[in-house]
Write a protein that holds these residues in place. Structure first.
Motif, PDB file in Angstrom:
ATOM      1  N   ARG A  63       0.807  -1.222   0.000  1.00 63.62           N
ATOM      2  CA  ARG A  63       0.000   0.000   0.000  1.00 63.62           C
ATOM      3  C   ARG A  63       0.847   1.284   0.000  1.00 63.62           C
ATOM      4  O   ARG A  63       0.900   1.998   0.995  1.00 63.62           O
ATOM      5  N   SER A 112      -0.916  -6.593  -8.615  1.00 62.91           N
ATOM      6  CA  SER A 112      -1.303  -5.215  -8.374  1.00 62.91           C
ATOM      7  C   SER A 112      -0.856  -4.371  -9.551  1.00 62.91           C
ATOM      8  O   SER A 112       0.046  -4.733 -10.293  1.00 62.91           O
ATOM      9  N   THR A 113      -1.503  -3.246  -9.710  1.00 67.25           N
ATOM     10  CA  THR A 113      -1.198  -2.346 -10.804  1.00 67.25           C
ATOM     11  C   THR A 113      -0.602  -1.082 -10.207  1.00 67.25           C
ATOM     12  O   THR A 113      -1.274  -0.384  -9.441  1.00 67.25           O
ATOM     13  N   ASP A 123       1.239   5.235  -6.698  1.00 66.99           N
ATOM     14  CA  ASP A 123       0.129   4.562  -6.021  1.00 66.99           C
ATOM     15  C   ASP A 123       0.038   3.161  -6.594  1.00 66.99           C
ATOM     16  O   ASP A 123       0.685   2.840  -7.600  1.00 66.99           O
ATOM     17  N   VAL A 180      -2.927  -0.032  -7.374  1.00 61.94           N
ATOM     18  CA  VAL A 180      -4.279  -0.589  -7.324  1.00 61.94           C
ATOM     19  C   VAL A 180      -4.122  -2.074  -7.066  1.00 61.94           C
ATOM     20  O   VAL A 180      -3.367  -2.741  -7.763  1.00 61.94           O
ATOM     21  N   ARG A 181      -4.796  -2.564  -6.075  1.00 60.24           N
ATOM     22  CA  ARG A 181      -4.575  -3.970  -5.732  1.00 60.24           C
ATOM     23  C   ARG A 181      -5.414  -4.871  -6.636  1.00 60.24           C
ATOM     24  O   ARG A 181      -6.305  -5.578  -6.204  1.00 60.24           O
ATOM     25  N   MET A 197     -10.058  -2.284 -13.667  1.00 58.49           N
ATOM     26  CA  MET A 197      -8.701  -1.903 -13.269  1.00 58.49           C
ATOM     27  C   MET A 197      -8.354  -0.518 -13.783  1.00 58.49           C
ATOM     28  O   MET A 197      -7.843   0.337 -13.049  1.00 58.49           O
ATOM     29  N   GLU A 212     -10.173   2.204 -12.042  1.00 55.62           N
ATOM     30  CA  GLU A 212      -9.582   2.451 -10.722  1.00 55.62           C
ATOM     31  C   GLU A 212      -8.333   3.327 -10.863  1.00 55.62           C
ATOM     32  O   GLU A 212      -8.128   4.267 -10.103  1.00 55.62           O
ATOM     33  N   VAL A 213      -7.537   2.991 -11.898  1.00 57.41           N
ATOM     34  CA  VAL A 213      -6.340   3.797 -12.173  1.00 57.41           C
ATOM     35  C   VAL A 213      -6.745   5.233 -12.489  1.00 57.41           C
ATOM     36  O   VAL A 213      -6.147   6.194 -11.992  1.00 57.41           O
ATOM     37  N   ARG A 270      -7.414   7.125  -9.398  1.00 52.64           N
ATOM     38  CA  ARG A 270      -6.182   7.518  -8.688  1.00 52.64           C
ATOM     39  C   ARG A 270      -5.498   8.691  -9.364  1.00 52.64           C
ATOM     40  O   ARG A 270      -5.004   9.601  -8.718  1.00 52.64           O
TER      41      ARG A 270
END
Lengths: 444, 289
Positions: free
Chosen positions: A116, A244-245, A259, A261-262, A336, A339-340, A343
């Motif tokens: 994280r 994870s990304t 950061d 993204v899991r 995914m 989510e990116v 962020r």
């Protein structure tokens, strides 16, 4: 801030010691694979400026002499999940690389994507004593940064001074010997969970290796996959890994945000496994051979045998069309990328002068991903492969090895000006005085 | 499922450590070169620790050596002496105690060379084993140049003053000049120069006498003597010769010509001649009584 100084400098000392030995292992601890490169440092760069090649950011000072890649075990979301399994996987990769190199390595520089990561922007300033900025002033400015509360059980992994400002002039990379009244510094700090770091440290130690450096894989992938002008003008690197990304934003050749993204390729695989009712290994195979994110009419007719081992003919002869497979993969990939996107928005990516987005990592090899990504992330999307470095085997030049290559670059040419500046005098002096006092007390 | 019992591809911790150990340069060097050397040395030491085995080994070694030395190719069957007179050849054969045939490995040529060079009559000797098993000795003899009478003995000396051989009687070598006196052998060169400078006096010279180990006296027949100085003896002798040629000096009743003060030659007359001289100087002639 002093603790940060000390930990960062200790890390640097370790890396220096490893570089002096001449041989360093680069260990990319991923969720789907663990890869190990053995680098040999041959002192200063072989090419001089006169050759028209330039210093190449230190890339010509090392050579890859061994490489080993193995399937990762015991790693979830880029974090160590089962210590023994991970240790075995690391041993496999390290032994393979050592065998190819023909030398023994004792120091490992490791990158991983989990734990994280969280970014913080810091700033500090100092009123200049003299007119000219000295190293001491810079050190003082760095030391004056107020450390945010990074939370219990977290550690700083990267702390880069990204920008210096002198009075009203900002955007300085090196303010030394310039004249002004007030020096301020912007710093980017990346923190990660310390438990995961402890686990990693212990695991490396059990492999008889010494940890000589630690890096976030989002950061090092950016170093490898972004070309120089992208790093200069502003770009985001998205490392689509197994578990994870990672994403990192660069501007002016410094990372300003990172950061993770899991979610990653393994989730796509597990979706396929669940959706088609096949084991993970078969799902992985189907994904890599037939996967995609954009369905066409042709894909309805392309049937994929998914097989089985039950002995039931009907079950073992199952087929799915490629369109169905794409129908399983696409939502997950979209999720995914969205989510990116979130962020990136949170980081204020849209305010950068250039909004280039580079996709790299093993997941970026999905056919049609660039089209999908440009719909979600914006028009300036490209697929990135890592830089070429000397001696890298052909099999490890793909986008999945962006982390390893970036980590090699990071090892050869650390980007932390932070380390080049000395401890501020008063802090150092107080500590020395205290230690002297203690020594007196202890001795008499 | 085909992969249920698949072997773990990871190396065991032991094999991983051994592999790393093997890749350690120092260890590798030790195993590659140090270890074999130690093993061989230990084996040799263990074998040789037993005295019997050691002796047997030495014996077999010396036997092998002996068998090689005794091969006919290395045998020396006879000795050939070149450049020596019969007597000298016999002398050499006497001083070299070699029983032919002998292996050339057993010949100590250096020692033999030293022995032969130690002989007085030998100026220079070359020794070598010629193909065909011949010990070739080439000798350069010393040429006798002068006869030296000392301590009631006669010795033959060469031009450098080195002893060549004893001489029974002076009559054996009447052709050679004679010198006498202790220390005369160190000035043979000067003596020969004096002989050469003597010119017309030469047939009259009986010999040269070294006086007090510092100067020469030329002894002529009819008991005449020429006393020469320490330095410039040849010049002094030439002056005497000149006087003799001009004045026929030595034909007169002169006992000795004293040239020890080169600027003032002095004559010593015989007793009657001195008397005559004295008479001829006094007016009445019988003052002396």
């Amino acid at each position: 801030m002093t603790d940060l100084y000390q930990s960062q400098r200790a890390m640097r000392r370790m890396r220096k010691a490893a570089m002096d030995r001449g041989v360093v292992a680069i260990l990319d601890l991923g969720t789907s694979k663990i890869s190990c490169l053995v680098l040999r440092f041959n002192g200063p760069a072989q090419f001089s400026e006169a050759d028209g090649i330039g210093s190449m950011a230190g890339q010509s000072s090392f050579r890859v002499i061994g490489a080993g890649t193995t399937q990762s075990r015991g790693v979830c979301f880029g974090e160590i999940n089962a210590m023994g399994e991970t240790e075995r996987a690391i041993r496999t990769a390290v032994q393979q690389a050592q065998k190819m190199a023909g030398v023994r390595v004792d120091h490992a520089i490791v990158c991983f994507s989990g734990a994280r990561p969280r970014s913080y922007g810091l700033d500090g300033h100092v009123e200049l004593q003299g007119q000219v900025v000295s190293e001491q002033d810079i050190a003082q400015a760095l030391a004056n940064c107020d450390v945010p509360d990074i939370g219990e059980g977290r550690e700083v992994i990267h702390a880069h001074p990204v920008n210096f400002a002198l009075d009203h002039r900002t955007g300085l990379t090196d303010p030394r010997d310039q004249i002004g009244n007030r020096l301020s510094v912007d710093m980017h700090l990346l923190s990660i969970g310390s438990d995961e770091v402890q686990n990693l440290l212990y695991c490396i130690k059990r492999c008889d290796l010494e940890l000589a450096g630690l890096a976030s894989s989002a950061y090092v992938s950016g170093r490898a996959a972004l070309v120089e002008d992208e790093q200069e003008l502003g770009a985001a690197c998205i490392d689509l890994g197994g578990g994870s990304t990672g994403l990192s934003i660069f501007i002016k050749k410094h990372m300003i945000y990172a950061d993770a993204v899991r979610m990653g390729g393994d989730h796509v695989t597990s979706d396929i496994s669940k959706g088609l009712g096949v084991p993970m290994s078969v799902a992985e195979r189907i994904k890599t051979f037939h996967g995609g994110v954009v369905a066409t009419g042709m894909d309805d007719r392309e049937m994929i045998e998914i097989g089985g081992d039950t002995g039931d003919y009907e079950h073992d002869r199952r087929t799915v069309s490629r369109a169905e497979l794409i129908g399983i993969m696409r939502p997950r990939v979209e999720e995914m990328l969205e989510e990116v996107r979130l962020r990136l928005d949170a980081a204020g990516f849209e305010h950068l002068p250039s909004q280039k987005i580079v996709l790299t990592g093993g997941g970026s090899q999905i056919p049609g991903l660039d089209g999908l990504a440009s719909r979600i992330l914006g028009q300036q999307v490209r697929l990135g492969r890592p830089l070429r470095i000397q001696g890298l085997p052909q099999a490890t030049t793909g986008p999945a090895f962006a982390g390893s290559v970036g980590l090699s670059l990071f090892a050869a040419h650390p980007q932390d000006e932070w380390w080049d500046f000395d401890m501020p005098n008063e802090v150092y002096g107080a500590r020395t005085l205290r230690r002297t006092m203690r020594w007196f007390k202890d001795s008499w | 499922m085909p992969h249920l019992n698949r072997r773990d591809p990871a190396p065991s911790r032991l094999s991983y450590r051994l592999h790393r150990l093997w890749l350690t340069p120092l260890f590798r060097f030790f195993m590659r070169s140090g270890m074999p050397v130690i093993v061989v040395a230990l084996a040799a030491w263990a074998y040789l620790a037993n005295e019997e085995r050691r002796d047997a080994l030495m014996l077999s070694l010396s036997e092998i050596r002996q068998s090689i030395e005794d091969r006919p190719e290395f045998m020396v069957k006879l000795m050939a002496i070149d450049g020596a007179s019969t007597e000298l050849g016999q002398d050499i054969r006497e001083v070299l105690p070699v029983d032919f045939p002998v292996s050339s490995f057993d010949l100590d040529l250096d020692e033999m060379h030293r022995t032969i060079s130690g002989l007085d009559a030998v100026a220079k000797a070359d020794l070598r084993v010629r193909p065909g098993g011949i010990l070739q000795i080439t000798v350069t003899e010393r040429e006798p140049a002068i006869v030296w009478r000392v301590h009631d003995q006669l010795e033959l000396l060469d031009a450098t003053g080195h002893r060549v051989a004893p001489l029974e009687t002076r009559g054996d070598r009447p052709d050679l000049p004679l010198i006498a006196g202790i220390g005369a052998d160190r000035y043979v060169g000067e003596a020969l120069e004096l002989y050469a400078a003597a010119g017309p006096l030469q047939p009259r010279i009986r010999g040269l006498m070294r006086v007090g180990e510092r100067r020469w006296t030329v002894v002529l027949d009819q008991n005449q003597m020429i006393l020469l100085p320490e330095k410039g003896a040849v010049t002094a002798l030439l002056r005497v010769e000149a006087l003799h040629t001009a004045e026929d000096m030595l034909a007169r009743d002169v006992r000795a010509v004293d040239m020890r003060q080169p600027g003032r030659p002095t004559l010593r007359l015989s007793q009657p001649a001195a008397q005559d001289l004295l008479y001829s100087r006094t007016p009445d002639g019988d003052t002396q009584g």
